[in-house]
Write a protein that holds these residues in place. Structure first.
Motif, short mmCIF file in Angstrom:
data_model
loop_
_atom_site.label_atom_id
_atom_site.label_comp_id
_atom_site.label_asym_id
_atom_site.label_seq_id
_atom_site.Cartn_x
_atom_site.Cartn_y
_atom_site.Cartn_z
N TYR A 11 10.96 -0.88 -4.17
CA TYR A 11 11.38 0.50 -3.92
C TYR A 11 10.36 1.45 -4.51
CZ TYR A 11 16.01 -1.28 -2.74
OH TYR A 11 17.05 -1.94 -2.15
N HIS A 12 10.07 2.52 -3.77
CA HIS A 12 9.38 3.65 -4.37
C HIS A 12 10.41 4.76 -4.40
CE1 HIS A 12 5.47 2.04 -4.95
NE2 HIS A 12 5.28 1.75 -3.69
N GLY A 13 10.90 5.08 -5.57
CA GLY A 13 12.03 5.99 -5.65
C GLY A 13 13.21 5.34 -4.96
N LYS A 14 13.83 6.07 -4.03
CA LYS A 14 14.99 5.51 -3.34
C LYS A 14 14.61 4.77 -2.08
CE LYS A 14 18.84 7.91 -5.21
NZ LYS A 14 19.42 9.23 -5.37
N LYS A 15 13.32 4.94 -1.69
CA LYS A 15 12.86 4.35 -0.43
C LYS A 15 12.47 2.89 -0.63
CE LYS A 15 9.30 5.21 3.01
NZ LYS A 15 7.89 5.60 2.99
N ARG A 16 13.02 2.02 0.21
CA ARG A 16 12.63 0.61 0.13
C ARG A 16 11.42 0.40 1.02
NH1 ARG A 16 16.88 -4.22 0.90
NH2 ARG A 16 16.81 -3.67 3.10
N VAL A 17 10.29 0.02 0.43
CA VAL A 17 9.06 -0.13 1.21
C VAL A 17 8.73 -1.59 1.51
CG1 VAL A 17 8.10 2.09 0.53
CG2 VAL A 17 7.57 0.09 -0.83
N ILE A 18 9.34 -2.53 0.79
CA ILE A 18 9.26 -3.95 1.15
C ILE A 18 10.70 -4.45 1.27
CG2 ILE A 18 8.50 -6.27 0.45
CD1 ILE A 18 6.14 -4.43 1.12
N PRO A 36 -0.35 -1.96 9.87
CA PRO A 36 -0.78 -0.56 9.90
C PRO A 36 -0.76 0.10 8.51
CG PRO A 36 1.34 -0.85 11.04
CD PRO A 36 0.86 -2.21 10.66
N ASN A 37 -1.36 1.29 8.44
CA ASN A 37 -1.31 2.08 7.20
C ASN A 37 0.13 2.28 6.78
OD1 ASN A 37 -3.97 4.06 8.53
ND2 ASN A 37 -4.14 2.70 6.78
N GLY A 38 0.39 2.08 5.52
CA GLY A 38 1.73 2.33 5.00
C GLY A 38 2.73 1.22 5.27
N LYS A 41 1.16 -3.50 2.62
CA LYS A 41 0.20 -4.54 2.21
C LYS A 41 -0.14 -4.42 0.72
CE LYS A 41 -2.87 -3.14 5.26
NZ LYS A 41 -2.10 -1.99 5.81
N SER A 42 -0.57 -3.22 0.32
CA SER A 42 -0.95 -3.03 -1.09
C SER A 42 0.25 -3.21 -2.01
CB SER A 42 -1.53 -1.63 -1.30
OG SER A 42 -2.70 -1.47 -0.54
N THR A 43 1.41 -2.76 -1.55
CA THR A 43 2.61 -2.88 -2.38
C THR A 43 2.95 -4.34 -2.66
OG1 THR A 43 3.41 -0.81 -1.47
CG2 THR A 43 5.04 -2.21 -2.56
N1 LIG Z 1 3.21 5.15 -5.78
C1 LIG Z 1 3.95 5.37 -4.69
N2 LIG Z 1 4.97 6.25 -4.68
C2 LIG Z 1 5.71 6.45 -3.57
N3 LIG Z 1 5.51 5.84 -2.40
C3 LIG Z 1 4.51 4.95 -2.35
C4 LIG Z 1 3.67 4.67 -3.48
N4 LIG Z 1 2.75 3.73 -3.11
C5 LIG Z 1 3.01 3.46 -1.82
N5 LIG Z 1 4.07 4.17 -1.35
C6 LIG Z 1 4.65 4.07 -0.01
O1 LIG Z 1 4.93 2.71 0.23
C7 LIG Z 1 4.67 2.39 1.60
C8 LIG Z 1 3.72 1.21 1.65
O2 LIG Z 1 2.46 1.62 1.14
P1 LIG Z 1 1.24 0.63 0.94
O3 LIG Z 1 0.21 1.35 0.16
O4 LIG Z 1 1.73 -0.65 0.40
O5 LIG Z 1 0.75 0.41 2.44
P2 LIG Z 1 -0.53 -0.35 2.98
O6 LIG Z 1 -0.06 -1.29 4.01
O7 LIG Z 1 -1.33 -0.88 1.85
O8 LIG Z 1 -1.33 0.83 3.71
P3 LIG Z 1 -2.91 1.06 3.91
O9 LIG Z 1 -3.30 0.24 5.09
O10 LIG Z 1 -3.03 2.51 4.19
O11 LIG Z 1 -3.60 0.65 2.65
C9 LIG Z 1 4.16 3.66 2.24
O12 LIG Z 1 5.25 4.28 2.88
C10 LIG Z 1 3.68 4.47 1.07
O13 LIG Z 1 3.76 5.84 1.36
#
Ligand SMILES: Nc1ncnc2c1ncn2[C@@H]1O[C@H](COP(=O)(O)OP(=O)(O)OP(=O)(O)O)[C@@H](O)[C@H]1O
Ligand SMILES: [Mg+2]
Length: 227
Positions: A11-18, A36-38, A41-43
């Motif tokens: 989670y980033h804040g309340k948003k579940r990103v994985i 795609p971006n966002g 992957k990095s998370t």
């Molecule tokens: N520190 C943070 N605080 C809040 N939201 C974040 C944070 N880091 C990432 N996010 C959100 O988490 C989601 C996943 O981001 P992430 O950086 O993992 O994507 P990614 O696949 O690596 O993208 P990219 O190809 O641009 O590198 C996105 O919606 C991003 O906005």
């Protein structure tokens, strides 16, 4: 060596990103994470290195308690992790922090600099290195800590053709020495010939996991259909 993830969520804040990702990783293989971006992957890489908190279960090999004990994360921008005033200082910085003997530091330092073809730059100021050399130094410094898995986040993105080639060769060498490499990238054609497995993520979910060529084709079709 292998480790398993069951229902990994971040989670980033309340948003579940994985979203409840379940998978495994093994040493001696290069796994490419695309999407795609966002998409997350990095998370995922940061969760695997202990840089961000996650929910879910991680099954580690016997004798390990924390995923960070077997992984090392390398940033896209090598500047963020270069701290020494010479290449050598940079490589042994992390080793001093874990309290190794001088003999052990010398042994590991010389080994990783040789492996990453940086031995002749030992006394050089990292500030003046080329992009490819900086990125190889960042990898060498993490490798000196002897992680089983290297987590490489877009490590070729800022490099020119030669720099990309140098780093790609280094990544293949990591695999040959038995390390697990998990890399996030948008450079599909660069990595396709050397990776063993492709995970495609979209919106925090794994939508494909298998043969690299199939994953890349599926991703490309998706990108085209969304234009
Ligand atoms: N520190 C943070 N605080 C809040 N939201 C974040 C944070 N880091 C990432 N996010 C959100 O988490 C989601 C996943 O981001 P992430 O950086 O993992 O994507 P990614 O696949 O690596 O993208 P990219 O190809 O641009 O590198 C996105 O919606 C991003 O906005
Ligand atoms: Mg990213």
């Amino acid at each position: 060596m292998e480790f398993y993830l069951k229902n990994l969520s971040v989670y980033h804040g309340k948003k579940r990103v994985i979203n409840n990702v379940s998978t495994y990783f093994e040493t001696g293989k290069i796994t490419m994470i695309i999407g795609p971006n966002g998409s997350g992957k990095s998370t995922i890489l940061k969760a695997l290195s202990g840089l961000v908190d996650f929910y879910g279960k991680v099954s580690l090999p016997d004798g390990y308690n924390d995923i960070a004990e077997i992984t090392g994360y390398v940033f896209q921008n090598p500047e963020t992790q270069i701290i020494g005033s010479t290449v050598w200082e940079d490589v042994i910085f992390g080793l001093e922090n874990i309290g190794l003997s001088k003999e052990e530091m010398d042994k590991r330092g010389n080994y990783v600099l040789g492996l990453l073809e940086l031995s002749n730059l030992r006394d050089f100021d990292p500030y003046y290195l080329s992009g490819g050399q900086k990125q190889r130094l960042a990898i060498a410094s993490i490798l000196a800590l002897e992680p089983e898995f290297l987590l490489l986040d877009e490590v070729t993105a800022m490099l020119d053709k030669n720099g990309k080639r140098e780093v790609l060769n280094a990544i293949v060498r990591l695999k040959e020495m038995g390390k697990g490499v998990i890399l996030a990238t948008h450079e599909l054609d660069l990595f396709l010939p050397v990776v063993d497995r492709c995970i495609y993520i979209s919106g925090g979910n794994i939508v494909f996991d298998g043969e690299p060529i199939d994953g890349v084709n599926m991703y490309r079709q998706m990108v085209v259909s969304e234009l």
